[in-house]
Design a protein around this motif. Sequence first.
Motif, PDB file in Angstrom:
ATOM      1  N   VAL A   5      -5.594  10.208  -3.564  1.00  0.00           N
ATOM      2  CA  VAL A   5      -5.278   8.798  -3.404  1.00  0.00           C
ATOM      3  C   VAL A   5      -5.749   8.283  -2.046  1.00  0.00           C
ATOM      4  N   ASP A   6      -5.748   9.127  -1.010  1.00  0.00           N
ATOM      5  CA  ASP A   6      -6.204   8.681   0.317  1.00  0.00           C
ATOM      6  C   ASP A   6      -7.608   8.100   0.284  1.00  0.00           C
ATOM      7  N   ASP A   7      -8.445   8.569  -0.618  1.00  0.00           N
ATOM      8  CA  ASP A   7      -9.831   8.088  -0.704  1.00  0.00           C
ATOM      9  C   ASP A   7      -9.944   6.702  -1.319  1.00  0.00           C
ATOM     10  N   GLY A  35      -1.915   1.723  -1.501  1.00  0.00           N
ATOM     11  CA  GLY A  35      -1.351   2.401  -0.343  1.00  0.00           C
ATOM     12  C   GLY A  35      -1.387   3.899  -0.550  1.00  0.00           C
ATOM     13  N   PRO A  36      -0.676   4.664   0.286  1.00  0.00           N
ATOM     14  CA  PRO A  36      -0.686   6.129   0.168  1.00  0.00           C
ATOM     15  C   PRO A  36      -0.202   6.640  -1.188  1.00  0.00           C
ATOM     16  N   GLN A  37       0.736   5.932  -1.830  1.00  0.00           N
ATOM     17  CA  GLN A  37       1.215   6.310  -3.156  1.00  0.00           C
ATOM     18  C   GLN A  37       1.274   5.114  -4.086  1.00  0.00           C
ATOM     19  N   PHE A  38       1.802   4.005  -3.573  1.00  0.00           N
ATOM     20  CA  PHE A  38       2.067   2.838  -4.397  1.00  0.00           C
ATOM     21  C   PHE A  38       0.883   1.879  -4.408  1.00  0.00           C
ATOM     22  N   TRP A 136       1.016   1.941   4.341  1.00  0.00           N
ATOM     23  CA  TRP A 136       2.290   2.434   3.853  1.00  0.00           C
ATOM     24  C   TRP A 136       2.723   1.643   2.636  1.00  0.00           C
ATOM     25  N   GLY A 137       3.754   2.123   1.999  1.00  0.00           N
ATOM     26  CA  GLY A 137       4.306   1.426   0.851  1.00  0.00           C
ATOM     27  C   GLY A 137       5.784   1.728   0.696  1.00  0.00           C
ATOM     28  N   LEU A 138       6.497   0.768   0.149  1.00  0.00           N
ATOM     29  CA  LEU A 138       7.928   0.929  -0.093  1.00  0.00           C
ATOM     30  C   LEU A 138       8.250   0.553  -1.528  1.00  0.00           C
TER      31      LEU A 138
END
Length: 158
Positions: A5-7, A35-38, A136-138
Motif C-alpha cells: 500500500v505504501d507504493d 493513506g497508509p491503510q485507509f 495518516w488515516g483515522l
Amino acid sequence: MSRGVDDVRGLWHRTIYRRGNDAPDVSTDVFWLQGPQFFADIRQPVELVSFAHVGCLRDLNTDHLAWLALQDAFAGRLELNGAEAWWRRAIDLQPEGPFADRARLKQTGDMIEEYGTEWPYYERWERQNRPTSRCWGLRLESLADGRGGFLVRAADKL
C-alpha cells in the motif's frame, strides 16, 4: 505490481474509465486518496450545477437533486496481495453493488492501470501528488450511535 500500500499512497485522479467494450466515460470526475491503510474515493459529474442561490433544502430544484444523486463516495481499507487489490468499503454513499471492488493493478511510476477482476472494466489513474511523512488515516466511530467515518491525509497540499 507486487508492492504494498505504501507504493500507492497519495492523491490519484482517474483519467480513463471504460466498462467492458463501452466507450470511455467522460461524464465523471474521480479522485482516490490513499493513506497508509485507509482510502477515500469521490466521484462527481463533470458538469456542475450552480448552488449559488441555494440556502436550504427547500431551495433545491430537480437539476440540483439529479446532480446530487449522481455523486458517489466511499471509504474503507485497501488490501493488496501482490497485484490484486481489494477496496473494502466500510461506508458508501450509494447502495452496495453486486460485485466486490477488486482489481488487478499495474503500476508504472506515477500511473496505475486497474483491470476489474469481478466484472470487466479498465481504469487509468495518475498520481496528483506524492505522499509526505505526514500521511495518516483515522477510522472514526460515534459512541452515541455507532455511525462511522474516515479521515485520510496523504499530502501537505494539492
